[in-house]
Write a protein that holds these residues in place. Structure first.
Motif, PDB file in Angstrom:
ATOM      1  N   GLY A  58      46.801  -8.703 125.550  1.00  0.00           N
ATOM      2  CA  GLY A  58      46.861  -9.887 126.396  1.00  0.00           C
ATOM      3  C   GLY A  58      45.567 -10.203 127.123  1.00  0.00           C
ATOM      4  O   GLY A  58      45.390 -11.320 127.606  1.00  0.00           O
ATOM      5  N   ASP A  59      44.662  -9.244 127.226  1.00  0.00           N
ATOM      6  CA  ASP A  59      43.362  -9.506 127.853  1.00  0.00           C
ATOM      7  C   ASP A  59      42.560 -10.452 126.956  1.00  0.00           C
ATOM      8  O   ASP A  59      42.816 -10.547 125.749  1.00  0.00           O
ATOM      9  CB  ASP A  59      42.566  -8.211 128.039  1.00  0.00           C
ATOM     10  N   VAL A  60      41.593 -11.131 127.546  1.00  0.00           N
ATOM     11  CA  VAL A  60      40.798 -12.106 126.804  1.00  0.00           C
ATOM     12  C   VAL A  60      39.318 -11.781 126.955  1.00  0.00           C
ATOM     13  O   VAL A  60      38.841 -11.535 128.067  1.00  0.00           O
ATOM     14  CB  VAL A  60      41.061 -13.544 127.305  1.00  0.00           C
ATOM     15  N   ILE A  61      38.609 -11.783 125.855  1.00  0.00           N
ATOM     16  CA  ILE A  61      37.158 -11.626 125.868  1.00  0.00           C
ATOM     17  C   ILE A  61      36.570 -13.008 125.627  1.00  0.00           C
ATOM     18  O   ILE A  61      36.985 -13.728 124.719  1.00  0.00           O
ATOM     19  CB  ILE A  61      36.685 -10.645 124.781  1.00  0.00           C
ATOM     20  N   VAL A  62      35.609 -13.384 126.462  1.00  0.00           N
ATOM     21  CA  VAL A  62      34.974 -14.698 126.378  1.00  0.00           C
ATOM     22  C   VAL A  62      33.524 -14.488 125.964  1.00  0.00           C
ATOM     23  O   VAL A  62      32.850 -13.608 126.517  1.00  0.00           O
ATOM     24  CB  VAL A  62      35.045 -15.416 127.742  1.00  0.00           C
ATOM     25  N   PHE A  63      33.023 -15.292 125.012  1.00  0.00           N
ATOM     26  CA  PHE A  63      31.627 -15.142 124.593  1.00  0.00           C
ATOM     27  C   PHE A  63      30.932 -16.486 124.456  1.00  0.00           C
ATOM     28  O   PHE A  63      31.570 -17.508 124.201  1.00  0.00           O
ATOM     29  CB  PHE A  63      31.511 -14.326 123.294  1.00  0.00           C
ATOM     30  N   ASP A  64      29.629 -16.467 124.663  1.00  0.00           N
ATOM     31  CA  ASP A  64      28.778 -17.658 124.554  1.00  0.00           C
ATOM     32  C   ASP A  64      27.425 -17.165 124.055  1.00  0.00           C
ATOM     33  O   ASP A  64      26.531 -16.872 124.843  1.00  0.00           O
ATOM     34  CB  ASP A  64      28.649 -18.354 125.906  1.00  0.00           C
ATOM     35  N   ASP A  65      27.277 -17.053 122.739  1.00  0.00           N
ATOM     36  CA  ASP A  65      26.121 -16.440 122.108  1.00  0.00           C
ATOM     37  C   ASP A  65      25.069 -17.474 121.717  1.00  0.00           C
ATOM     38  O   ASP A  65      25.359 -18.659 121.600  1.00  0.00           O
ATOM     39  CB  ASP A  65      26.557 -15.664 120.858  1.00  0.00           C
ATOM     40  N   VAL A  66      23.850 -17.002 121.502  1.00  0.00           N
ATOM     41  CA  VAL A  66      22.728 -17.856 121.122  1.00  0.00           C
ATOM     42  C   VAL A  66      22.429 -17.634 119.641  1.00  0.00           C
ATOM     43  O   VAL A  66      22.348 -16.491 119.179  1.00  0.00           O
ATOM     44  CB  VAL A  66      21.475 -17.530 121.968  1.00  0.00           C
ATOM     45  N   LEU A  67      22.249 -18.733 118.894  1.00  0.00           N
ATOM     46  CA  LEU A  67      21.886 -18.668 117.477  1.00  0.00           C
ATOM     47  C   LEU A  67      20.417 -19.048 117.336  1.00  0.00           C
ATOM     48  O   LEU A  67      19.976 -20.061 117.884  1.00  0.00           O
ATOM     49  CB  LEU A  67      22.749 -19.615 116.648  1.00  0.00           C
ATOM     50  N   GLY A  71      13.022 -17.172 115.587  1.00  0.00           N
ATOM     51  CA  GLY A  71      12.805 -16.963 117.007  1.00  0.00           C
ATOM     52  C   GLY A  71      13.099 -18.155 117.891  1.00  0.00           C
ATOM     53  O   GLY A  71      12.992 -18.063 119.108  1.00  0.00           O
ATOM     54  N   GLU A  72      13.489 -19.283 117.313  1.00  0.00           N
ATOM     55  CA  GLU A  72      13.782 -20.498 118.082  1.00  0.00           C
ATOM     56  C   GLU A  72      15.290 -20.724 118.144  1.00  0.00           C
ATOM     57  O   GLU A  72      15.986 -20.591 117.137  1.00  0.00           O
ATOM     58  CB  GLU A  72      13.128 -21.728 117.430  1.00  0.00           C
ATOM     59  N   GLN A  73      15.780 -21.108 119.334  1.00  0.00           N
ATOM     60  CA  GLN A  73      17.203 -21.403 119.463  1.00  0.00           C
ATOM     61  C   GLN A  73      17.536 -22.678 118.701  1.00  0.00           C
ATOM     62  O   GLN A  73      16.893 -23.706 118.883  1.00  0.00           O
ATOM     63  CB  GLN A  73      17.602 -21.558 120.923  1.00  0.00           C
ATOM     64  N   VAL A  74      18.562 -22.592 117.826  1.00  0.00           N
ATOM     65  CA  VAL A  74      18.992 -23.741 117.029  1.00  0.00           C
ATOM     66  C   VAL A  74      20.454 -24.091 117.266  1.00  0.00           C
ATOM     67  O   VAL A  74      20.959 -25.062 116.708  1.00  0.00           O
ATOM     68  CB  VAL A  74      18.752 -23.509 115.518  1.00  0.00           C
ATOM     69  N   GLY A  75      21.126 -23.290 118.078  1.00  0.00           N
ATOM     70  CA  GLY A  75      22.528 -23.555 118.340  1.00  0.00           C
ATOM     71  C   GLY A  75      23.159 -22.460 119.158  1.00  0.00           C
ATOM     72  O   GLY A  75      22.472 -21.586 119.699  1.00  0.00           O
ATOM     73  N   GLY A  76      24.472 -22.518 119.229  1.00  0.00           N
ATOM     74  CA  GLY A  76      25.220 -21.525 119.982  1.00  0.00           C
ATOM     75  C   GLY A  76      26.556 -21.262 119.328  1.00  0.00           C
ATOM     76  O   GLY A  76      26.997 -21.981 118.432  1.00  0.00           O
ATOM     77  N   CYS A  92      40.277 -13.620 117.235  1.00  0.00           N
ATOM     78  CA  CYS A  92      39.151 -14.380 117.781  1.00  0.00           C
ATOM     79  C   CYS A  92      39.049 -15.762 117.147  1.00  0.00           C
ATOM     80  O   CYS A  92      39.239 -15.906 115.940  1.00  0.00           O
ATOM     81  CB  CYS A  92      37.847 -13.636 117.532  1.00  0.00           C
ATOM     82  N   THR A  93      38.734 -16.751 117.970  1.00  0.00           N
ATOM     83  CA  THR A  93      38.444 -18.091 117.503  1.00  0.00           C
ATOM     84  C   THR A  93      37.203 -18.588 118.224  1.00  0.00           C
ATOM     85  O   THR A  93      36.909 -18.152 119.341  1.00  0.00           O
ATOM     86  CB  THR A  93      39.609 -19.073 117.757  1.00  0.00           C
ATOM     87  N   GLY A  94      36.466 -19.486 117.585  1.00  0.00           N
ATOM     88  CA  GLY A  94      35.263 -19.987 118.220  1.00  0.00           C
ATOM     89  C   GLY A  94      34.692 -21.202 117.534  1.00  0.00           C
ATOM     90  O   GLY A  94      35.231 -21.682 116.531  1.00  0.00           O
ATOM     91  N   VAL A  95      33.592 -21.660 118.115  1.00  0.00           N
ATOM     92  CA  VAL A  95      32.909 -22.853 117.622  1.00  0.00           C
ATOM     93  C   VAL A  95      31.410 -22.581 117.573  1.00  0.00           C
ATOM     94  O   VAL A  95      30.822 -22.122 118.556  1.00  0.00           O
ATOM     95  CB  VAL A  95      33.163 -24.061 118.540  1.00  0.00           C
ATOM     96  N   VAL A  96      30.804 -22.853 116.437  1.00  0.00           N
ATOM     97  CA  VAL A  96      29.348 -22.842 116.292  1.00  0.00           C
ATOM     98  C   VAL A  96      28.896 -24.270 116.530  1.00  0.00           C
ATOM     99  O   VAL A  96      29.440 -25.206 115.936  1.00  0.00           O
ATOM    100  CB  VAL A  96      28.933 -22.375 114.878  1.00  0.00           C
ATOM    101  N   THR A  97      27.918 -24.448 117.408  1.00  0.00           N
ATOM    102  CA  THR A  97      27.381 -25.779 117.686  1.00  0.00           C
ATOM    103  C   THR A  97      25.939 -25.824 117.213  1.00  0.00           C
ATOM    104  O   THR A  97      25.129 -24.957 117.565  1.00  0.00           O
ATOM    105  CB  THR A  97      27.435 -26.097 119.195  1.00  0.00           C
ATOM    106  N   LEU A  98      25.615 -26.846 116.411  1.00  0.00           N
ATOM    107  CA  LEU A  98      24.259 -27.049 115.903  1.00  0.00           C
ATOM    108  C   LEU A  98      23.811 -28.451 116.291  1.00  0.00           C
ATOM    109  O   LEU A  98      24.607 -29.384 116.275  1.00  0.00           O
ATOM    110  CB  LEU A  98      24.237 -26.891 114.381  1.00  0.00           C
TER     111      LEU A  98
END
Length: 153
Positions: A58-67, A71-76, A92-98
């Protein structure tokens, strides 16, 4: 914790071109496959402890990673993992944003080892008809690699 690395790894991979498009048509002549590769910097482990103290169902892990690429950030990559038990098995479910507008959604069952195979469940913008799969590899030092095999119709 292994769960944090695993969860944060919910979208990570090898340096490479953002899109190395291929004519590989695994969809039986009905789609176009594109392979996207990223280096990942995982966010710090963030547990929302909702159940018994410590890791528990029931616990929840929250993440917000850098892609990154070259060496340059192109998304998350952002999302959540709901713990099923303390092993730590999680859904786990998530969204990649570009490009701050195109998204790719995904889901996977998070459990050891450090390699995760997940399903691409949809997207928006350029990836509005996305399906396919991906591989997330955790290196154990807060970084990893993400490869997305996107099939567009």
């Amino acid at each position: 914790m292994a769960v944090g690395t695993v969860v944060v790894a919910s979208a990570l991979l090898v340096p490479g071109a953002v899109a190395s498009a291929g004519g590989d048509d695994r969809g039986g002549g009905h789609g176009h496959e594109t392979t996207l590769q990223f280096d990942v910097e995982f966010s710090p482990f963030n547990l929302v402890d909702l159940a018994e103290p410590g890791l528990s169902a029931g616990d929840v892990i929250v993440f917000d990673d850098v892609l990154l690429q070259d060496g340059e950030q192109v998304g998350g990559m952002a999302g959540t993992c709901v713990l099923i038990d303390a092993t730590p098995l999680a859904n786990c479910t998530g969204v990649v944003t570009l490009d701050e507008q195109d998204t790719i959604t995904f889901a996977f069952l998070n459990a050891p080892p450090p390699e995760k195979i997940f399903a691409i469940t949809g997207g928006s913008g350029t990836y509005r008809t996305a399906q396919g799969d991906g591989l997330l590899v955790e290196f154990g030092d807060g970084t990893g690699a993400l490869t997305l095999n996107v099939i567009s119709r």
